[in-house]
Design a protein around this motif. Structure first.
Motif, mmCIF file in Angstrom:
data_model
loop_
_atom_site.group_PDB
_atom_site.id
_atom_site.type_symbol
_atom_site.label_atom_id
_atom_site.label_comp_id
_atom_site.label_asym_id
_atom_site.label_seq_id
_atom_site.Cartn_x
_atom_site.Cartn_y
_atom_site.Cartn_z
ATOM 1 N N SER A 74 4.538 -7.198 -6.900
ATOM 2 C CA SER A 74 3.673 -8.364 -6.683
ATOM 3 C C SER A 74 4.424 -9.468 -5.962
ATOM 4 N N LEU A 75 5.668 -9.703 -6.351
ATOM 5 C CA LEU A 75 6.479 -10.736 -5.709
ATOM 6 C C LEU A 75 6.744 -10.398 -4.252
ATOM 7 N N PHE A 76 7.014 -9.117 -3.979
ATOM 8 C CA PHE A 76 7.248 -8.685 -2.600
ATOM 9 C C PHE A 76 6.007 -8.912 -1.745
ATOM 10 N N VAL A 77 4.843 -8.520 -2.269
ATOM 11 C CA VAL A 77 3.588 -8.686 -1.514
ATOM 12 C C VAL A 77 3.274 -10.166 -1.302
ATOM 13 N N LEU A 78 3.481 -10.986 -2.324
ATOM 14 C CA LEU A 78 3.245 -12.421 -2.191
ATOM 15 C C LEU A 78 4.127 -13.032 -1.112
ATOM 16 N N THR A 79 5.392 -12.644 -1.094
ATOM 17 C CA THR A 79 6.320 -13.174 -0.091
ATOM 18 C C THR A 79 5.879 -12.811 1.320
#
Length: 242
Positions: A74-79
């Motif tokens: 999720s953090l990767f996609v948000l970034t």
């Protein structure tokens, strides 16, 4: 003697993360659903694995592993979605290339002030020094080619032997879009010095070049009224996902 003001407190990582999410979610309406799915699906898989697997370790670490995997993805996609939105907002904005270039904090430093500005054509050239030599960021299409050529010739006399790489930012032929600019800047070391780990300008050499360029100064026209080439800024911490 007046006391120096205390340094501003460092923003907590979770506040930076929430800021990135809030900014992105304003225009990216699918973001909450995407992040929710990416977080919950691995967690559900971990819970199911714990239910249908014997052993205390599996029942404990299954859900925890699913939760951690979901959080990382999720953090990767948000970034990535945040970066995409920032690039779209800065695309075509005068000084957008500098905002992106200054997010490259390792081995590179880009001066705040442009070294050349053309009021009529709205072309602007920024300068950075790093392990790949000197990089010139040129905005404004063909109108920027003349000041870039003049700057390259001047730098050849000021810092002989130091490679100078012009990068034309835009969407035309031979130009680099903002989303690829960071990669292009980092690639200048390989292009100019090859793939050897010890090749390229050292930190001391780069500092010497920057000091010499600051001391010599350079031609610069006044920035047009109402335009601040250094105003556009990307949230570097949020772009790195921290």
């Amino acid at each position: 003697m007046a006391k120096q003001a205390p340094p501003a407190p460092k923003q907590r990582w979770y506040k930076t993360l929430w800021q990135a999410y809030s900014v992105t979610a304003r225009t990216d309406k699918k973001l909450p659903w995407i992040l929710g799915s990416l977080l919950l699906v691995p967690l559900a898989v971990g819970i199911l694995a714990a239910v249908f697997t014997d052993g205390l370790a599996a029942k404990i670490y299954g859900p925890l592993t699913g939760l951690m995997v979901g959080a990382v993805v999720s953090l990767f996609v948000l970034t990535k979605r945040f970066e995409k939105q920032m690039f779209q907002q800065m695309d075509g904005v005068m000084g957008g290339s500098l905002a992106v270039a200054q997010s490259v904090t390792r081995n590179w430093q880009f001066a705040e002030e442009p070294i050349a500005v053309d009021q009529k054509t709205r072309s602007v050239v920024f300068q950075g020094v790093g392990n790949g030599g000197v990089v010139l960021l040129a905005e404004g299409g063909n109108a920027a080619r003349r000041p870039v050529t003049q700057t390259v010739a001047r730098l050849g006399k000021l810092v002989p032997g130091v490679p100078v790489t012009p990068i034309y930012v835009g969407h035309g032929e031979g130009e680099v879009p903002l989303k690829r600019l960071t990669k292009e800047i980092k690639a200048t070391k390989t292009k100019q010095f090859g793939r050897g780990l010890r090749k390229g300008l050292s930190a001391a050499d780069a500092a010497t070049v920057r000091a010499r360029l600051r001391a010599m100064g350079g031609p610069q026209m006044a920035v047009p009224k109402g335009i601040d080439p250094t105003k556009a800024r990307a949230d570097r911490k949020a772009m790195r996902g921290r």
